[in-house]
Design a protein around this motif. Structure first.
Motif, PDB file in Angstrom:
ATOM      1  N   VAL A  47      -2.104  -3.339  13.135  1.00  0.00           N
ATOM      2  CA  VAL A  47      -3.142  -3.555  12.127  1.00  0.00           C
ATOM      3  C   VAL A  47      -3.298  -2.287  11.294  1.00  0.00           C
ATOM      4  CG1 VAL A  47      -4.380  -5.327  13.421  1.00  0.00           C
ATOM      5  CG2 VAL A  47      -5.115  -2.947  13.629  1.00  0.00           C
ATOM      6  N   ARG A  48      -3.115  -1.120  11.915  1.00  0.00           N
ATOM      7  CA  ARG A  48      -3.186   0.133  11.167  1.00  0.00           C
ATOM      8  C   ARG A  48      -1.979   0.271  10.242  1.00  0.00           C
ATOM      9  NH1 ARG A  48      -5.295   2.558   9.308  1.00  0.00           N
ATOM     10  NH2 ARG A  48      -5.267   4.759   9.899  1.00  0.00           N
ATOM     11  N   ARG A  49      -0.789  -0.016  10.748  1.00  0.00           N
ATOM     12  CA  ARG A  49       0.413   0.094   9.919  1.00  0.00           C
ATOM     13  C   ARG A  49       0.397  -0.880   8.750  1.00  0.00           C
ATOM     14  NH1 ARG A  49       4.672   0.097  14.982  1.00  0.00           N
ATOM     15  NH2 ARG A  49       4.626   2.351  15.451  1.00  0.00           N
ATOM     16  N   LEU A  50      -0.293  -1.988   8.917  1.00  0.00           N
ATOM     17  CA  LEU A  50      -0.362  -2.987   7.851  1.00  0.00           C
ATOM     18  C   LEU A  50      -1.560  -2.779   6.937  1.00  0.00           C
ATOM     19  CD1 LEU A  50       0.826  -6.155   9.790  1.00  0.00           C
ATOM     20  CD2 LEU A  50       2.125  -4.763   8.173  1.00  0.00           C
ATOM     21  N   ALA A  90      -0.440 -10.013  10.938  1.00  0.00           N
ATOM     22  CA  ALA A  90      -0.189  -9.857   9.498  1.00  0.00           C
ATOM     23  C   ALA A  90      -1.263 -10.553   8.670  1.00  0.00           C
ATOM     24  CB  ALA A  90       1.196 -10.397   9.149  1.00  0.00           C
ATOM     25  N   ARG A  91      -1.648 -11.762   9.075  1.00  0.00           N
ATOM     26  CA  ARG A  91      -2.663 -12.500   8.309  1.00  0.00           C
ATOM     27  C   ARG A  91      -4.038 -11.834   8.415  1.00  0.00           C
ATOM     28  NH1 ARG A  91       0.606 -16.636  10.335  1.00  0.00           N
ATOM     29  NH2 ARG A  91      -0.672 -16.925  12.192  1.00  0.00           N
ATOM     30  N   VAL A  92      -4.396 -11.403   9.618  1.00  0.00           N
ATOM     31  CA  VAL A  92      -5.702 -10.753   9.796  1.00  0.00           C
ATOM     32  C   VAL A  92      -5.740  -9.422   9.046  1.00  0.00           C
ATOM     33  CG1 VAL A  92      -7.212  -9.635  11.494  1.00  0.00           C
ATOM     34  CG2 VAL A  92      -6.224 -11.885  11.983  1.00  0.00           C
ATOM     35  N   ALA A  93      -4.660  -8.646   9.133  1.00  0.00           N
ATOM     36  CA  ALA A  93      -4.620  -7.356   8.436  1.00  0.00           C
ATOM     37  C   ALA A  93      -4.719  -7.543   6.929  1.00  0.00           C
ATOM     38  CB  ALA A  93      -3.325  -6.615   8.797  1.00  0.00           C
ATOM     39  N   ARG A  94      -4.024  -8.544   6.406  1.00  0.00           N
ATOM     40  CA  ARG A  94      -4.081  -8.815   4.963  1.00  0.00           C
ATOM     41  C   ARG A  94      -5.510  -9.136   4.533  1.00  0.00           C
ATOM     42  NH1 ARG A  94      -1.323 -14.020   4.153  1.00  0.00           N
ATOM     43  NH2 ARG A  94      -3.342 -14.717   4.939  1.00  0.00           N
ATOM     44  N   ASP A  95      -6.194  -9.981   5.303  1.00  0.00           N
ATOM     45  CA  ASP A  95      -7.558 -10.362   4.940  1.00  0.00           C
ATOM     46  C   ASP A  95      -8.511  -9.164   5.009  1.00  0.00           C
ATOM     47  OD1 ASP A  95      -6.639 -12.923   4.593  1.00  0.00           O
ATOM     48  OD2 ASP A  95      -7.409 -13.679   6.503  1.00  0.00           O
ATOM     49  N   HIS A  96      -8.369  -8.338   6.032  1.00  0.00           N
ATOM     50  CA  HIS A  96      -9.240  -7.161   6.162  1.00  0.00           C
ATOM     51  C   HIS A  96      -8.962  -6.153   5.058  1.00  0.00           C
ATOM     52  CE1 HIS A  96     -11.649  -7.281   9.944  1.00  0.00           C
ATOM     53  NE2 HIS A  96     -10.863  -8.320  10.160  1.00  0.00           N
ATOM     54  N   ARG A  97      -7.700  -5.967   4.729  1.00  0.00           N
ATOM     55  CA  ARG A  97      -7.353  -5.003   3.679  1.00  0.00           C
ATOM     56  C   ARG A  97      -7.910  -5.453   2.330  1.00  0.00           C
ATOM     57  NH1 ARG A  97      -2.520  -5.223   4.629  1.00  0.00           N
ATOM     58  NH2 ARG A  97      -1.762  -6.443   2.862  1.00  0.00           N
ATOM     59  N   ARG A  98      -7.814  -6.749   2.049  1.00  0.00           N
ATOM     60  CA  ARG A  98      -8.334  -7.261   0.775  1.00  0.00           C
ATOM     61  C   ARG A  98      -9.858  -7.161   0.731  1.00  0.00           C
ATOM     62  NH1 ARG A  98      -4.445 -12.634   0.089  1.00  0.00           N
ATOM     63  NH2 ARG A  98      -2.546 -11.478  -0.477  1.00  0.00           N
ATOM     64  N   ALA A  99     -10.516  -7.431   1.864  1.00  0.00           N
ATOM     65  CA  ALA A  99     -11.969  -7.312   1.900  1.00  0.00           C
ATOM     66  C   ALA A  99     -12.391  -5.861   1.690  1.00  0.00           C
ATOM     67  CB  ALA A  99     -12.499  -7.835   3.234  1.00  0.00           C
ATOM     68  N   TYR A 100     -11.654  -4.948   2.281  1.00  0.00           N
ATOM     69  CA  TYR A 100     -11.973  -3.521   2.125  1.00  0.00           C
ATOM     70  C   TYR A 100     -11.765  -3.087   0.677  1.00  0.00           C
ATOM     71  CZ  TYR A 100     -11.955   1.498   3.124  1.00  0.00           C
ATOM     72  OH  TYR A 100     -12.230   2.849   3.131  1.00  0.00           O
ATOM     73  N   ALA A 101     -10.710  -3.593   0.046  1.00  0.00           N
ATOM     74  CA  ALA A 101     -10.431  -3.217  -1.340  1.00  0.00           C
ATOM     75  C   ALA A 101     -11.520  -3.706  -2.284  1.00  0.00           C
ATOM     76  CB  ALA A 101      -9.074  -3.776  -1.764  1.00  0.00           C
ATOM     77  N   ARG A 102     -12.205  -4.794  -1.913  1.00  0.00           N
ATOM     78  CA  ARG A 102     -13.269  -5.323  -2.770  1.00  0.00           C
ATOM     79  C   ARG A 102     -14.561  -4.516  -2.661  1.00  0.00           C
ATOM     80  NH1 ARG A 102     -11.118 -10.437  -1.071  1.00  0.00           N
ATOM     81  NH2 ARG A 102     -12.709 -10.582   0.554  1.00  0.00           N
ATOM     82  N   LYS A 103     -14.658  -3.669  -1.640  1.00  0.00           N
ATOM     83  CA  LYS A 103     -15.858  -2.855  -1.483  1.00  0.00           C
ATOM     84  C   LYS A 103     -15.936  -1.827  -2.602  1.00  0.00           C
ATOM     85  CE  LYS A 103     -17.021  -1.512   2.668  1.00  0.00           C
ATOM     86  NZ  LYS A 103     -16.952  -0.933   4.029  1.00  0.00           N
ATOM     87  N   ARG A 137      -0.482   9.817   9.435  1.00  0.00           N
ATOM     88  CA  ARG A 137      -1.040   9.729   8.090  1.00  0.00           C
ATOM     89  C   ARG A 137       0.073   9.651   7.044  1.00  0.00           C
ATOM     90  NH1 ARG A 137      -5.119  14.264   5.785  1.00  0.00           N
ATOM     91  NH2 ARG A 137      -3.261  15.558   6.104  1.00  0.00           N
ATOM     92  N   LEU A 138       1.136  10.427   7.240  1.00  0.00           N
ATOM     93  CA  LEU A 138       2.269  10.391   6.316  1.00  0.00           C
ATOM     94  C   LEU A 138       2.937   9.020   6.336  1.00  0.00           C
ATOM     95  CD1 LEU A 138       4.296  11.731   4.395  1.00  0.00           C
ATOM     96  CD2 LEU A 138       5.507  12.599   6.408  1.00  0.00           C
ATOM     97  N   LEU A 139       3.154   8.489   7.526  1.00  0.00           N
ATOM     98  CA  LEU A 139       3.760   7.163   7.647  1.00  0.00           C
ATOM     99  C   LEU A 139       2.918   6.117   6.916  1.00  0.00           C
ATOM    100  CD1 LEU A 139       5.699   5.036   8.863  1.00  0.00           C
ATOM    101  CD2 LEU A 139       4.220   5.015  10.889  1.00  0.00           C
ATOM    102  N   HIS A 140       1.614   6.131   7.137  1.00  0.00           N
ATOM    103  CA  HIS A 140       0.743   5.148   6.498  1.00  0.00           C
ATOM    104  C   HIS A 140       0.741   5.313   4.981  1.00  0.00           C
ATOM    105  CE1 HIS A 140      -1.735   4.505  10.445  1.00  0.00           C
ATOM    106  NE2 HIS A 140      -0.512   4.012  10.509  1.00  0.00           N
ATOM    107  N   ALA A 141       0.825   6.556   4.520  1.00  0.00           N
ATOM    108  CA  ALA A 141       0.872   6.784   3.075  1.00  0.00           C
ATOM    109  C   ALA A 141       2.131   6.179   2.471  1.00  0.00           C
ATOM    110  CB  ALA A 141       0.807   8.281   2.780  1.00  0.00           C
ATOM    111  N   LEU A 142       3.257   6.320   3.166  1.00  0.00           N
ATOM    112  CA  LEU A 142       4.507   5.750   2.677  1.00  0.00           C
ATOM    113  C   LEU A 142       4.474   4.224   2.732  1.00  0.00           C
ATOM    114  CD1 LEU A 142       7.017   8.251   4.310  1.00  0.00           C
ATOM    115  CD2 LEU A 142       6.520   8.020   1.867  1.00  0.00           C
ATOM    116  N   ARG A 151       6.255  -4.630   3.388  1.00  0.00           N
ATOM    117  CA  ARG A 151       5.615  -3.798   4.401  1.00  0.00           C
ATOM    118  C   ARG A 151       5.684  -4.457   5.777  1.00  0.00           C
ATOM    119  NH1 ARG A 151      -0.119  -0.867   3.323  1.00  0.00           N
ATOM    120  NH2 ARG A 151      -0.354   0.235   5.301  1.00  0.00           N
ATOM    121  N   ALA A 152       5.359  -5.742   5.837  1.00  0.00           N
ATOM    122  CA  ALA A 152       5.382  -6.453   7.116  1.00  0.00           C
ATOM    123  C   ALA A 152       6.784  -6.461   7.708  1.00  0.00           C
ATOM    124  CB  ALA A 152       4.867  -7.876   6.934  1.00  0.00           C
ATOM    125  N   VAL A 153       7.780  -6.744   6.890  1.00  0.00           N
ATOM    126  CA  VAL A 153       9.160  -6.786   7.373  1.00  0.00           C
ATOM    127  C   VAL A 153       9.607  -5.400   7.840  1.00  0.00           C
ATOM    128  CG1 VAL A 153      11.560  -7.096   6.648  1.00  0.00           C
ATOM    129  CG2 VAL A 153       9.843  -8.798   6.034  1.00  0.00           C
TER     130      VAL A 153
END
Length: 205
Positions: A47-50, A90-103, A137-142, A151-153
């Motif tokens: 979930v962190r990597r995604l 993948a589906r849960v991470a996508r939904d959380h990331r989109r919700a966070y981006a809307r903040k 942190r570097l990995l996540h930035a990339l 990203r998922a693949v």
């Protein structure tokens, strides 16, 4: 919850494969608690990597296992557990990331991810922990430079060492699409890494 009865065996790559259902007298139960125990770390790191921020990772992991608990009775024995879980992650991470981006930016500033620069200097193994945090942190930035599908693949292939058929099952893409996305993701990841190396080289002058 009633246990979901399947029998696990190991494939040559070491991943768990559930073969066709066995007769009732030789079934082994695969229970929710066993999945939680075995795959908690797998779910957390992915979930962190995604792209789920560290401050929301606990919520995302909890949601993943709530979905697992609900859907376990419908688990198809022909699937690998990792592939099945990966699709949910993948589906849960996508939904959380989109919700966070809307903040709002202000709301995001109130719950920033852990900064490795803030690791306490007196902590045991501080240098090792700091190096690991910076590498993460570097990995996540990339990874942030890749779109969702690539990203998922990339995460499943390069970091989890899953096979193309497993990834196809997890993502809902066909195998040829998985290979194409992986090639593109590797190229973009390497380009991002090259840019960071060039930037760091310029700073060190």
């Amino acid at each position: 919850m009633a246990a979901r009865a399947v029998t696990l065996s190991a494939d040559p790559a070491g991943s768990e494969v559930a073969p066709p259902a066995a007769p009732a007298d030789c079934e082994v139960t695969l229970e929710f608690e066993a999945i939680y125990e075995r795959y908690f770390d797998f779910v957390w790191r992915n979930v962190r990597r995604l792209g789920v921020p560290d401050c929301h990772a606990d919520d995302a992991v909890q949601e993943v296992f709530l979905v697992v608990h609900r859907k376990l009775p419908a688990f198809e024995p022909r699937s690998t557990v990792r592939a099945w879980l990966s699709g949910i992650v993948a589906r849960v991470a996508r939904d959380h990331r989109r919700a966070y981006a809307r903040k709002s930016p202000l709301a995001r500033a109130l719950d920033p991810p852990l900064d490795p620069d803030e690791v306490e200097s007196g902590a045991a193994g501080c240098d090792e922990a700091l190096a690991q945090a910076q590498a993460t942190r570097l990995l996540h930035a990339l990874l942030e430079g890749l779109d969702d599908s690539k990203r998922a693949v990339f995460v499943l292939a390069e970091l989890e060492q899953m096979t193309a058929p497993e990834i196809a099952e997890a993502t809902g893409a066909n195998v040829n699409t998985v290979y194409a996305r992986l090639r593109a993701a590797r190229k973009e990841f390497e380009q991002g890494a090259a840019r960071l190396r060039a930037r760091d080289g310029w700073r060190s002058r």
